[in-house]
Motif scaffolding. Structure first.
Motif, PDB file in Angstrom:
ATOM      1  N   ARG A  53      29.311 -55.065 -24.090  1.00 22.66           N
ATOM      2  CA  ARG A  53      30.821 -54.022 -24.225  1.00 22.66           C
ATOM      3  C   ARG A  53      29.878 -52.479 -24.006  1.00 22.66           C
ATOM      4  O   ARG A  53      30.471 -51.675 -23.867  1.00 22.66           O
ATOM      5  CB  ARG A  53      31.357 -53.672 -24.989  1.00 22.66           C
ATOM      6  N   GLU A  55      29.108 -50.914 -21.251  1.00 21.68           N
ATOM      7  CA  GLU A  55      29.787 -49.553 -20.061  1.00 21.68           C
ATOM      8  C   GLU A  55      31.062 -48.882 -20.998  1.00 21.68           C
ATOM      9  O   GLU A  55      30.976 -47.833 -20.329  1.00 21.68           O
ATOM     10  CB  GLU A  55      30.371 -50.660 -18.997  1.00 21.68           C
ATOM     11  N   GLU A  56      31.532 -49.146 -22.301  1.00 29.24           N
ATOM     12  CA  GLU A  56      32.937 -48.800 -22.848  1.00 29.24           C
ATOM     13  C   GLU A  56      32.165 -47.748 -23.257  1.00 29.24           C
ATOM     14  O   GLU A  56      33.340 -46.990 -23.790  1.00 29.24           O
ATOM     15  CB  GLU A  56      33.206 -50.136 -23.643  1.00 29.24           C
TER      16      GLU A  56
END
Length: 189
Positions: A53, A55-56
């Protein structure tokens, strides 16, 4: 808390943990206290969640988390087991709101024979200088205890960041996103 109250709290916590960690491990075992090492799982799970995750995350948060993970491979995780509270963070440290003095430690349901560093991870939320003050009153510190406490901290922090509700109970996003990155926990020296 005022500076003097923080110093007093650090002294009381260091003294308390010195006493707890002095309890004979053989006696704790004979009373049915289990042994374990959850920080390895926390770090592993934190790395997995980050990989899934990352990239969040806002770039600054991602860089901090990357730094926490990258330095982990260089840490010596060896320790002599002691009796620990194993869930010591601000929600389990009661204080008198009018005086600021510590009045109790609650939630002993996770008591475990494990790495003493596990009982110091929650103090990173108050900053490295507070942790250093606690450690200055702790009788059993080994050369790598502070580093291992940070390892416990970041594994839980990354898992909490991505939990529901966001930030979970331990590492609430709202607590950290309002702070400049320079005030986020890192390990100096």
């Amino acid at each position: 808390l005022s500076r003097s109250k923080r110093k007093d709290a650090a002294k009381k916590l260091g003294t308390f943990l010195s006493a707890l960690h002095s309890y004979p491990v053989t006696r704790a075992r004979s009373l049915g206290v289990e042994e374990g090492e959850k920080s390895v799982w926390h770090r592993k799970r934190g790395k997995e969640i980050f990989a899934e995750r990352a990239e969040e995350l806002e770039r600054g948060v991602r860089r901090i988390f990357e730094g926490w993970i990258e330095r982990s491979d260089d840490i010596d995780h060896a320790f002599d087991p002691v009796l620990t509270h194993d869930d010591l963070w601000y929600k389990h440290i009661y204080h008198n709101p009018s005086t600021g003095e510590i009045s109790g430690i609650i939630d002993w349901g996770d008591i475990l024979i494990t790495d003493p560093a596990k009982d110091f991870y929650g103090f990173w939320a108050y900053g490295e200088s507070f942790l250093d003050d606690v450690l200055s009153h702790y009788d059993h510190a080994d050369a790598k205890l502070k580093e291992r406490s940070f390892e416990n901290f970041w594994g839980i922090a990354i898992m909490s960041w991505f939990s529901r509700p966001p930030g979970g109970r331990f590492f609430k996003r709202s607590t950290w996103t309002s702070r400049p990155f320079s005030e986020w926990p890192t390990l100096h020296g």
